[in-house]
Design a protein around this motif. Structure first.
Motif, PDB file in Angstrom:
ATOM      1  N   LEU A 140       1.134  -1.517  -0.324  1.00  0.00           N
ATOM      2  CA  LEU A 140       0.018  -0.312  -0.013  1.00  0.00           C
ATOM      3  C   LEU A 140       1.116   2.040   0.065  1.00  0.00           C
ATOM      4  O   LEU A 140      -0.025   2.132  -0.546  1.00  0.00           O
ATOM      5  CB  LEU A 140      -0.633   0.026   0.606  1.00  0.00           C
ATOM      6  N   SER A 152      -2.509   6.534  -2.246  1.00  0.00           N
ATOM      7  CA  SER A 152      -2.484   4.754  -2.233  1.00  0.00           C
ATOM      8  C   SER A 152      -4.041   4.327  -1.414  1.00  0.00           C
ATOM      9  O   SER A 152      -4.427   3.942  -0.139  1.00  0.00           O
ATOM     10  CB  SER A 152      -1.341   4.312  -2.009  1.00  0.00           C
ATOM     11  N   THR A 153      -4.075   3.463  -2.344  1.00  0.00           N
ATOM     12  CA  THR A 153      -6.127   2.565  -1.229  1.00  0.00           C
ATOM     13  C   THR A 153      -6.136   1.244  -2.144  1.00  0.00           C
ATOM     14  O   THR A 153      -5.378   1.220  -3.311  1.00  0.00           O
ATOM     15  CB  THR A 153      -6.697   4.120  -1.495  1.00  0.00           C
ATOM     16  N   THR A 154      -6.522   1.154  -1.932  1.00  0.00           N
ATOM     17  CA  THR A 154      -7.005  -0.494  -2.047  1.00  0.00           C
ATOM     18  C   THR A 154      -9.072  -1.284  -1.847  1.00  0.00           C
ATOM     19  O   THR A 154      -9.413   0.137  -1.485  1.00  0.00           O
ATOM     20  CB  THR A 154      -6.386  -2.214  -1.938  1.00  0.00           C
ATOM     21  N   GLY A 188     -10.660   7.181  -3.093  1.00  0.00           N
ATOM     22  CA  GLY A 188      -9.833   6.771  -1.996  1.00  0.00           C
ATOM     23  C   GLY A 188     -10.512   6.231  -1.362  1.00  0.00           C
ATOM     24  O   GLY A 188     -11.702   6.098  -0.514  1.00  0.00           O
ATOM     25  N   TRP A 189     -10.616   4.816  -0.231  1.00  0.00           N
ATOM     26  CA  TRP A 189     -11.598   4.128   0.306  1.00  0.00           C
ATOM     27  C   TRP A 189     -10.560   4.156   1.404  1.00  0.00           C
ATOM     28  O   TRP A 189      -9.784   3.806   1.944  1.00  0.00           O
ATOM     29  CB  TRP A 189     -11.608   2.651  -0.088  1.00  0.00           C
ATOM     30  N   SER A 192      -8.636   1.388   3.966  1.00  0.00           N
ATOM     31  CA  SER A 192      -7.419   1.162   4.083  1.00  0.00           C
ATOM     32  C   SER A 192      -7.196   2.198   3.085  1.00  0.00           C
ATOM     33  O   SER A 192      -6.879   2.022   1.429  1.00  0.00           O
ATOM     34  CB  SER A 192      -7.213  -0.173   3.262  1.00  0.00           C
ATOM     35  N   LEU A 193      -6.209   2.951   3.233  1.00  0.00           N
ATOM     36  CA  LEU A 193      -5.567   4.117   2.446  1.00  0.00           C
ATOM     37  C   LEU A 193      -4.533   4.780   3.217  1.00  0.00           C
ATOM     38  O   LEU A 193      -4.617   5.129   4.229  1.00  0.00           O
ATOM     39  CB  LEU A 193      -6.783   5.575   2.025  1.00  0.00           C
ATOM     40  N   ASP A 215     -12.477   9.537   3.975  1.00  0.00           N
ATOM     41  CA  ASP A 215     -12.309   9.028   2.679  1.00  0.00           C
ATOM     42  C   ASP A 215     -12.613  10.262   1.819  1.00  0.00           C
ATOM     43  O   ASP A 215     -11.707  10.591   0.667  1.00  0.00           O
ATOM     44  CB  ASP A 215     -12.050   8.129   2.160  1.00  0.00           C
ATOM     45  N   THR A 219      -9.724  12.059  -0.755  1.00  0.00           N
ATOM     46  CA  THR A 219      -9.680  12.350  -2.015  1.00  0.00           C
ATOM     47  C   THR A 219      -9.680  14.260  -2.728  1.00  0.00           C
ATOM     48  O   THR A 219      -8.976  13.841  -3.654  1.00  0.00           O
ATOM     49  CB  THR A 219     -10.731  11.504  -2.865  1.00  0.00           C
ATOM     50  N   TYR A 231      -4.188   2.753  -6.951  1.00  0.00           N
ATOM     51  CA  TYR A 231      -4.596   1.730  -5.961  1.00  0.00           C
ATOM     52  C   TYR A 231      -3.667   0.257  -6.289  1.00  0.00           C
ATOM     53  O   TYR A 231      -3.729   0.088  -7.678  1.00  0.00           O
ATOM     54  CB  TYR A 231      -5.828   1.233  -7.706  1.00  0.00           C
TER      55      TYR A 231
END
Length: 359
Positions: A140, A152-154, A188-189, A192-193, A215, A219, A231
């Motif tokens: 991440l 950076s996010t997922t 951005g979530w 997990s960011l 988030d 963002t 991502y």
């Protein structure tokens, strides 16, 4: 068999919808994971309220990362919170939320508490209901080595641990994963960011504390600064879910309402996309019956989407296929309902949906 002008017009319009959805279904984004030597000091912030399903497993996953220089701080509103016992058993550092903000959510206040007290090169938000893989933090953080990347996010897999609606939630969540794969719809979530501290000055922090969603605020800050959103699929966490119909509908309406409050375009794009899919399925049935079975090809876009979701989730069973089909009317309902919502209830608290832009 001769066709009337009306029938020809309907087929022509249906063909345009088909081609548009087919193009969307075959275009894929890319994973921004980039192995490298970027390994700054990281502070992971975990707001906790109540006892999430598998909370202890989730918290232990945070202290088991294959990353060197990092600390994990759990934040609660009160030491009477039911999560405190688990936090202490796992051995996490603990803070009580005390940041001053008026319209912010409990989660935003918790995060702001750490941002104001702790200095770090990189901050990471982690939801307490998410179970992270060992490589999560390393993968991440890696894209932030690029100075043009703001965050950076997922996005998680909602793993079903309950009845039918927990399986629907898994399929519903893959909508978000699909959005992440395109730079156009990426966001951005907050579960997990990661972002570098340099983007969070005092003005940015005050803006962050002015809203309900952490988030959405981050963002907007990154987009206003012209920074990219990365991502990282390889960092995908698992959110264990035992939702029933009531909890799923409440959750999905809330998440959709938050997204729409951030950008009205989400409603416009979403309703167009899902109504188009439902229209195409209906036309595939009608035209196949009354004109030619060859019109079953109209089901190709939804078939490609479902096949891709099965690949993402690692499932190919009939139940999961059914859940993917059910997501179409459910998400359409979420969009309409979310558009009408002026406030949400989140972890037992009511918030008015206010999402100002960062200037």
């Amino acid at each position: 068999m001769s066709l009337t002008y009306y029938e020809i017009a309907v087929i022509a319009f249906t063909s345009l919808v088909f081609l548009g959805l087919l193009l969307i279904s075959v275009v894929r984004g890319r994973d921004d994971h980039r192995p490298g030597n970027y390994s700054p000091h990281v502070t992971v912030i975990v707001p906790c309220r109540g006892k999430d399903l598998t909370l202890e497993r989730n918290l232990r996953s945070l202290v088991s990362q294959d990353y060197g220089d990092y600390r994990v701080i759990a934040v609660v509103d009160s030491l009477d919170d039911p999560a405190v016992e688990t936090i202490r058993r796992v051995g996490l550092e603990l803070m009580v939320s005390d940041a001053r903000c008026e319209a912010c959510s409990g989660k935003v206040r918790a995060i702001a508490t750490v941002l104001e007290r702790v200095r770090s090169e990189v901050y990471v938000f982690a939801d307490s209901d998410a179970e992270m893989p060992p490589n999560w933090l390393r993968d991440l953080v890696a894209p932030l080595g690029d100075s043009e990347t703001g965050l950076s996010t997922t996005f998680p897999i909602f793993y079903p641990m309950g009845g039918f609606w927990s399986h629907v939630k898994m399929a519903w969540g893959l909508v978000g994963m699909g959005l992440m794969e395109s730079r156009i719809t990426r966001f951005g979530w907050g579960g997990s960011l990661a972002f570098r501290s340099e983007i969070m000055g005092q003005r940015e922090l005050e803006f962050f504390k002015s809203g309900v969603s952490d988030d959405i605020a981050i963002t907007k800050i990154c987009k206003a600064k012209g920074l990219k959103l990365a991502y990282v699929k390889s960092a995908t966490p698992r959110v264990n879910s035992d939702d029933d119909f009531s909890t799923f509908i409440e959750w999905s309406n809330r998440e959709t309402a938050l997204s729409i409050s951030a950008s009205s375009k989400i409603f416009t794009y979403g309703i167009t996309f899902y109504i188009s899919h439902l229209f195409l399925i209906a036309m595939a049935a009608v035209l196949s019956i009354y004109i030619s079975p060859a019109f079953v090809i109209l089901l190709l876009p939804i078939s490609i989407t479902i096949a891709r979701n099965c690949q993402r989730a690692g499932r190919r069973d009939p139940l999961f296929v059914l859940c993917n089909l059910l997501v179409l009317p459910v998400y359409t309902y979420n969009l309409v309902k979310g558009r009408l919502m002026k406030e949400i209830v989140w972890r037992g608290r009511k918030y008015r949906l206010i999402s100002p832009d960062f200037q």
